[in-house]
Design an enzyme around this catalytic site. Sequence first.
Site, PDB file in Angstrom:
ATOM      1  N   LEU A   1       0.830  -1.205   0.000  1.00 16.97           N
ATOM      2  CA  LEU A   1       0.000   0.000   0.000  1.00 16.97           C
ATOM      3  C   LEU A   1       0.857   1.244   0.000  1.00 16.97           C
ATOM      4  O   LEU A   1       0.615   2.185  -0.751  1.00 16.97           O
ATOM      5  CB  LEU A   1      -0.912  -0.006   1.229  1.00 16.97           C
ATOM      6  CG  LEU A   1      -2.051  -1.015   1.160  1.00 16.97           C
ATOM      7  CD1 LEU A   1      -2.906  -0.917   2.414  1.00 16.97           C
ATOM      8  CD2 LEU A   1      -2.910  -0.760  -0.067  1.00 16.97           C
ATOM      9  N   ALA A   2       1.872   1.254   0.844  1.00 19.23           N
ATOM     10  CA  ALA A   2       2.695   2.456   0.959  1.00 19.23           C
ATOM     11  C   ALA A   2       3.501   2.685  -0.321  1.00 19.23           C
ATOM     12  O   ALA A   2       3.490   3.786  -0.885  1.00 19.23           O
ATOM     13  CB  ALA A   2       3.612   2.340   2.166  1.00 19.23           C
TER      14      ALA A   2
ATOM     15  N   SER B   1      -9.893 -12.781  11.224  1.00 18.95           N
ATOM     16  CA  SER B   1     -10.148 -11.359  11.427  1.00 18.95           C
ATOM     17  C   SER B   1     -10.686 -11.062  12.808  1.00 18.95           C
ATOM     18  O   SER B   1     -11.484 -11.783  13.382  1.00 18.95           O
ATOM     19  CB  SER B   1     -11.142 -10.850  10.397  1.00 18.95           C
ATOM     20  OG  SER B   1     -11.560  -9.565  10.767  1.00 18.95           O
TER      21      SER B   1
ATOM     22  N   ARG C   1      -6.050  -5.366  21.227  1.00 24.68           N
ATOM     23  CA  ARG C   1      -5.303  -6.575  20.879  1.00 24.68           C
ATOM     24  C   ARG C   1      -4.310  -7.018  21.938  1.00 24.68           C
ATOM     25  O   ARG C   1      -4.237  -8.190  22.286  1.00 24.68           O
ATOM     26  CB  ARG C   1      -4.544  -6.329  19.582  1.00 24.68           C
ATOM     27  CG  ARG C   1      -5.485  -6.186  18.434  1.00 24.68           C
ATOM     28  CD  ARG C   1      -4.758  -5.839  17.175  1.00 24.68           C
ATOM     29  NE  ARG C   1      -5.734  -5.844  16.089  1.00 24.68           N
ATOM     30  CZ  ARG C   1      -5.467  -5.498  14.848  1.00 24.68           C
ATOM     31  NH1 ARG C   1      -4.244  -5.102  14.528  1.00 24.68           N
ATOM     32  NH2 ARG C   1      -6.399  -5.537  13.934  1.00 24.68           N
TER      33      ARG C   1
ATOM     34  N   GLU D   1       4.535   0.241   7.002  1.00 27.10           N
ATOM     35  CA  GLU D   1       4.917  -0.523   8.187  1.00 27.10           C
ATOM     36  C   GLU D   1       6.426  -0.475   8.414  1.00 27.10           C
ATOM     37  O   GLU D   1       6.912  -0.712   9.524  1.00 27.10           O
ATOM     38  CB  GLU D   1       4.437  -1.984   8.056  1.00 27.10           C
ATOM     39  CG  GLU D   1       4.515  -2.751   9.365  1.00 27.10           C
ATOM     40  CD  GLU D   1       3.894  -4.151   9.301  1.00 27.10           C
ATOM     41  OE1 GLU D   1       3.073  -4.395   8.399  1.00 27.10           O
ATOM     42  OE2 GLU D   1       4.248  -4.972  10.163  1.00 27.10           O
TER      43      GLU D   1
ATOM     44  N   LEU E   1      -3.484   0.003   7.263  1.00 21.34           N
ATOM     45  CA  LEU E   1      -3.807   0.284   5.864  1.00 21.34           C
ATOM     46  C   LEU E   1      -3.904   1.788   5.681  1.00 21.34           C
ATOM     47  O   LEU E   1      -3.403   2.362   4.710  1.00 21.34           O
ATOM     48  CB  LEU E   1      -5.138  -0.386   5.494  1.00 21.34           C
ATOM     49  CG  LEU E   1      -5.193  -1.907   5.663  1.00 21.34           C
ATOM     50  CD1 LEU E   1      -6.554  -2.437   5.241  1.00 21.34           C
ATOM     51  CD2 LEU E   1      -4.100  -2.576   4.844  1.00 21.34           C
TER      52      LEU E   1
HETATM   53  C1  LIG Z   1      -2.956 -11.114   8.133  1.00 22.81           C
HETATM   54  C2  LIG Z   1      -2.907  -9.621   8.278  1.00 22.81           C
HETATM   55  C3  LIG Z   1      -4.087  -8.899   8.368  1.00 22.81           C
HETATM   56  C4  LIG Z   1      -4.065  -7.523   8.492  1.00 22.81           C
HETATM   57  N1  LIG Z   1      -5.250  -6.844   8.582  1.00 22.81           N
HETATM   58  C5  LIG Z   1      -5.232  -5.495   8.667  1.00 22.81           C
HETATM   59  C6  LIG Z   1      -6.447  -4.763   8.689  1.00 22.81           C
HETATM   60  O1  LIG Z   1      -7.535  -5.320   8.653  1.00 22.81           O
HETATM   61  N2  LIG Z   1      -6.374  -3.416   8.750  1.00 22.81           N
HETATM   62  C7  LIG Z   1      -5.188  -2.757   8.784  1.00 22.81           C
HETATM   63  O2  LIG Z   1      -5.194  -1.536   8.803  1.00 22.81           O
HETATM   64  N3  LIG Z   1      -4.026  -3.430   8.743  1.00 22.81           N
HETATM   65  C8  LIG Z   1      -4.016  -4.780   8.692  1.00 22.81           C
HETATM   66  N4  LIG Z   1      -2.817  -5.454   8.659  1.00 22.81           N
HETATM   67  C9  LIG Z   1      -1.564  -4.724   8.609  1.00 22.81           C
HETATM   68  C10 LIG Z   1      -1.305  -4.176   7.224  1.00 22.81           C
HETATM   69  O3  LIG Z   1      -1.773  -5.071   6.249  1.00 22.81           O
HETATM   70  C11 LIG Z   1       0.162  -3.947   6.931  1.00 22.81           C
HETATM   71  O4  LIG Z   1       0.760  -3.324   7.985  1.00 22.81           O
HETATM   72  C12 LIG Z   1       0.331  -3.038   5.728  1.00 22.81           C
HETATM   73  O5  LIG Z   1      -0.401  -3.522   4.654  1.00 22.81           O
HETATM   74  C13 LIG Z   1       1.776  -2.906   5.344  1.00 22.81           C
HETATM   75  O6  LIG Z   1       1.870  -2.242   4.095  1.00 22.81           O
HETATM   76  P1  LIG Z   1       3.254  -1.810   3.521  1.00 22.81           P
HETATM   77  O7  LIG Z   1       2.986  -1.142   2.247  1.00 22.81           O
HETATM   78  O8  LIG Z   1       3.989  -1.024   4.532  1.00 22.81           O
HETATM   79  O9  LIG Z   1       4.093  -3.146   3.318  1.00 22.81           O
HETATM   80  P2  LIG Z   1       3.809  -4.489   2.505  1.00 22.81           P
HETATM   81  O10 LIG Z   1       2.453  -4.544   1.959  1.00 22.81           O
HETATM   82  O11 LIG Z   1       4.275  -5.581   3.370  1.00 22.81           O
HETATM   83  O12 LIG Z   1       4.739  -4.381   1.259  1.00 22.81           O
HETATM   84  C14 LIG Z   1       6.100  -4.581   1.316  1.00 22.81           C
HETATM   85  C15 LIG Z   1       6.668  -4.439  -0.065  1.00 22.81           C
HETATM   86  O13 LIG Z   1       8.041  -4.353   0.009  1.00 22.81           O
HETATM   87  C16 LIG Z   1       8.651  -5.245  -0.879  1.00 22.81           C
HETATM   88  N5  LIG Z   1       9.918  -5.613  -0.291  1.00 22.81           N
HETATM   89  C17 LIG Z   1      10.171  -6.012   0.969  1.00 22.81           C
HETATM   90  N6  LIG Z   1      11.473  -6.219   1.131  1.00 22.81           N
HETATM   91  C18 LIG Z   1      12.053  -5.928  -0.036  1.00 22.81           C
HETATM   92  C19 LIG Z   1      13.390  -5.938  -0.493  1.00 22.81           C
HETATM   93  N7  LIG Z   1      14.385  -6.252   0.291  1.00 22.81           N
HETATM   94  N8  LIG Z   1      13.607  -5.598  -1.781  1.00 22.81           N
HETATM   95  C20 LIG Z   1      12.608  -5.254  -2.604  1.00 22.81           C
HETATM   96  N9  LIG Z   1      11.344  -5.213  -2.207  1.00 22.81           N
HETATM   97  C21 LIG Z   1      11.079  -5.547  -0.944  1.00 22.81           C
HETATM   98  C22 LIG Z   1       7.682  -6.335  -1.065  1.00 22.81           C
HETATM   99  O14 LIG Z   1       7.882  -6.942  -2.311  1.00 22.81           O
HETATM  100  C23 LIG Z   1       6.372  -5.588  -0.998  1.00 22.81           C
HETATM  101  O15 LIG Z   1       6.074  -5.087  -2.267  1.00 22.81           O
HETATM  102  C24 LIG Z   1      -2.831  -6.839   8.549  1.00 22.81           C
HETATM  103  C25 LIG Z   1      -1.658  -7.560   8.447  1.00 22.81           C
HETATM  104  C26 LIG Z   1      -1.682  -8.948   8.344  1.00 22.81           C
HETATM  105  C27 LIG Z   1      -0.394  -9.680   8.343  1.00 22.81           C
END
Ligand SMILES: Cc1cc2nc3c(=O)[nH]c(=O)nc-3n(C[C@H](O)[C@H](O)[C@H](O)COP(=O)(O)OP(=O)(O)OC[C@H]3O[C@@H](n4cnc5c(N)ncnc54)[C@H](O)[C@@H]3O)c2cc1C
Lengths: 248, 227, 654
Positions: C53-54, C294, C347, C442, C458
Amino acid sequence: MKFKLKVWRQANQNAQGKLVDYDIDGINADMSFLEMVDVLNDKLIKKGEDPIAFDHDCREGICGMCSMYISGRAHGPQHAATTCQLYMRKFKDGDTIYVEPWRARAFPIVKDLAVDRGAFDRIIAAGGFVSVNTGQAQDANNLPVEKAFAEKAMDAAACIGCGACVAACKNASAMLFVSAKVSQMALLPQGQPERTRRALAMVAQMDAEGFGNCTNTGACEAECPKEISLTNIARLNREYINASVIAE
Amino acid sequence: MATAAKSNSVFFKSSIGKKVVMGLTGLFLISFLIIHATINAMIFYNDGGVTFSHWGHFMGTNPIIRTLEIGLVAGFILHIVDGLMLWKQNHDARPTKYAYSNANANSKWYSRSMGLLGTLLLIFLVIHTSHFWIPNRANQFIHGEELNLYQMMLDIFQVWYIVLIYVLGCVSLFWHLLHGFKSAFQSLGLNHTKYNKTIDIVGTAFSIVVPLLFASMPLVIFFGLIR
Amino acid sequence: MAEESNQTITDGLNSKIPGGPVGDKWTTYKRNVKLVNPANKRKIEVIVVGTGLAGASAAASLAELGYKVKAFCFQDSPRRAHSIAAQGGINSAKNYKNDGDSVFRLFYDTVKGGDFRAREANVHRLAEVSVNIIDQCVAQGVPFAREYGGLLDNRSFGGAQVSRTFYARGQTGQQLLLGAYQALERQIGLGNVEMFTRHEMAEVVTIDGKARGIIAKNLITGAFEKHFGHAVLLATGGYGNVFFLSTNAMGSNVTAAWKAHKKGAFFGNPCYTQIHPTCIPVSGDYQSKLTLMSESLRNDGRVWVPKTKEDAKAIREGKKRAEDIKEEDRDYYLERKYPSYGNLSPRDIASRAAKEACDDGRGIVASGFGVFLDFADAIKRLGVDVVKARYGELFPMYQNITNEDPLKTPMKIYPAVHYTMGGLWVDYELQTSVQGLYALGEANFSDHGANRLGASALMQGLADGYFVAPYTVGNYLAGEIFTKAIDLNHPAFVEAEKSASDRQKTLLGIKGKRSVDDFHKALGHIMWEYCGMARSAEGLTKARKLLQDLRKEFWSDVLVPGGLNEFNPELDKAGRVADFIELGELMVVDALNRNESCGGHFRVEYQDEGEAKRDDENYAYVAAWEFKGMDADPQLHKEPLQFDNVKLAVRSYK
Ligand SMILES: Cc1cc2nc3c(=O)[nH]c(=O)nc-3n(C[C@H](O)[C@H](O)[C@H](O)COP(=O)(O)OP(=O)(O)OC[C@H]3O[C@@H](n4cnc5c(N)ncnc54)[C@H](O)[C@@H]3O)c2cc1C
Ligand code: SF4
Ligand code: FES
């Protein structure tokens, strides 16, 4: 439990591949299929052999990364489930299990069971979006959507882009995948301005990628882990006919 | 967004364009089957071919029908050529086949075998037209006279293996229609929860009734029930 | 740059918080932000690592603005980032329900929920832009749940007293990510973003103290590639997999953040880990990941264990079933301990309570670690059909995994690692302590303090990517318009590439006896045991030693198959696990330093009858750790937290 596995091994895209036999024992019925492969790989590694490469990430049926053609079926014998959601209790002790990669010209093999599904991304890049830049949006509730349409759009949007539809289709057609995105957008008011452009562009890209054509066998719908319906393909046909024959 | 030209050639070359052609020509051929079956069914009057020949004559000489016949030939050709193109595209889309595939778990064999069934039908079509349609039209062209189709039928269907070929042709037709009828609607985007059931029932009924009717003709003649 | 009247520069940390009242800070910032003109934007390259997402939202938004963007992810498609797994929903202060919600209340709830360990200014900004996020996502065609009137539906989630959570069936994360992914693909199609899938960032390249690019490994060919960028954004997700078993995807890793840390980016609050109370319990040693059920299940499910150890034992041994335990012999412990929030307690509280019940010998699964989540009352009250419809996707998912039908017998659940509040330390602009290096989503430590509220991650990921980074990164880039693309043969690039490739060669060369997973599992055991739901000085001290030993063992006994120049997932995993082991030690150090209990960090020494005891006097600060070398202690920098708008109070849910 005990199984005889016949796994497709192929070093890279251009290498010659073949089925290799593995015997595996001591498998728990509550293991997932991928956990069973983990166990096998751990053994292979410790024996100094090359572990089986396969795609996976979330292991809960949502990322669409896992992709194995198991016992002659995309994602294996479990209905409406991805490979990672397949549990060994689905098999009988002593079964011989074939494990092959998705096979399609548009999905070249990366290694063993891992394939390149970049074609799907390129289809989306061709038109699977609403052109709205960040900051251009109006208030969300200015755009009411009839609940029935919202639900249908959500049904279509549930596609995880796994490619099982392509793998299962005797023609390696990507029609179900494409129709899911076209449908989602066609059902929502947000999708209207680009409706014809989208249908034309996505289908053109789909064809350029070398997928087969749809002959309405229904295999895709039957194997789709998200139960994306064939009605979406009918809608895609309508959208496309409308875009190319009727619309000015 | 890549702009796909909206020209018709793009449409006909596209996957969906090909499906649409397949569906439209299929439905067109289905409508022909209705007429063909109806007229042939006149033999069941068992009146020595009077009614049959009356309609046969009409079909063979009416200028409107004769013009439509050109469309029919075109329909067949389009359906066949398009089918071959589909087969090629679909064949190329999977260069390496699965070592083991349990396709029956997700689809019907006849749905997957439209190319095969179509080929069988094409072979049958060649045999069938060389029995009746080609000699008749050739005679009309050369001598300006129609042949006695009724009599030809009685003659030809005395040979058991020809009857068998016709029956097998009808069996192929049954399977081909069983998939093709519904498939044509789907290809044209005519899929609607309210009407799917109807299409389904009509399609299945049609696929059974029409081939059955056709198959019964050589059989009744062979067994001398009609003379 | 925005005026910084009350900015806090302490201990080498400049959080760059704009002046003025908390509600005006973001507006003030935006008003004063430096801009880059369109012609110059085209000359500026931005690297975005991660397409969750980020990352996807940031990459798309920056490309829309006209920057040249390169985006990276390790999966085969940007659409598969771990954000897809989020089920529950996303918060927004829309107040569509007219139930008293507001930006201030979301801000307030988030600061309080974070147990007063988050930065007020960031959280307020988050609450402000939460409103725009929903607008943006709906405009993209995200199919949120709707009411019959066609307007958006909301639900109450994760213990919030207002209904501010927007959701798309059980697929909120997936649908939001698809929205961002499609925006990203659109920019790829337009040629504004170059996408590198199956690429893993292996090093950050810094030149003269500024981030200038990355080294990325092409996972298919095994080749290392050098990429220049005027700025580098890391949106690489959380590091929950340090525990081996977690609800994170298998590939989620700390590698990118850790490499940045080693290049000078401080790591903030590494010990803050969120343990989610409703996951499917561990069933065996082969298990590779834990599945989250969930939190919304707690709206209707009642959590209980038997009152007596005897009953619990009988259930564990299969002699009794849940249904055999009479109502008066059940302990609905959340309802008992926290009458006003009951089963909807936050939680951390719900998780700890489950642990206590199980530590007390009243767990109900074979391993001893599991409690019931019972829908019998809800079914009685609402009927089977309503309950079934409400949890349409969750029940079959549970049944598929466990082979038990929650409509007939209670679910079995246990807490599992779910989210990491800690991450790279960033200032108000989301810039790490390395100039030009940003962390989003995150991967940064920023907005959730010591505990994250449900449906807020999210929100934060999208806030960072759509609405914050485009401004703050632009503010930095405005000063970079004269910087020419740096030659990839620059020694800094060459060295970084060499170090990345040397490390892989070393890993392959060890040829020991234990597989990477063996080490990962061992690491997980240590972390869960000593740095999990309950931590003690003694345990943490021991853990640190164990981790140091594990690291040595890893580097002398790991067995990595295959070669360098090929698709070799084991090798990639080995690199990630090596980083996890190092991170684990930092988490332990941080946990040991924080002599208080707050949010996801519970130190057994600091409690009041089982309730966490915060120490605001001494620990109301962000612990930002500086890397000082592999065998040196990390250095602590403190960023004091100031609470001007939310009164510091004991977080009571009784
Ligand atoms: C099962 C579950 C349910 C959840 N439910 C909720 C919810 O209902 N509501 C809510 O708000 N939050 C929820 N969360 C938390 C939330 O989903 C995450 O915190 C959030 O989506 C993280 O987004 P992000 O963009 O930071 O990272 P991510 O979506 O984890 O993306 C990480 C990205 O970085 C890339 N990456 C990582 N390391 C490297 C590297 N070394 N080199 C190149 N690319 C790399 C990956 O390919 C990926 O594209 C939940 C989490 C889980 C695990
Ligand atoms: S339509 Fe179904 S099978 Fe095809 S990619 Fe989407 S989820 Fe997978
Ligand atoms: S691994 Fe994500 S769907 Fe199977």
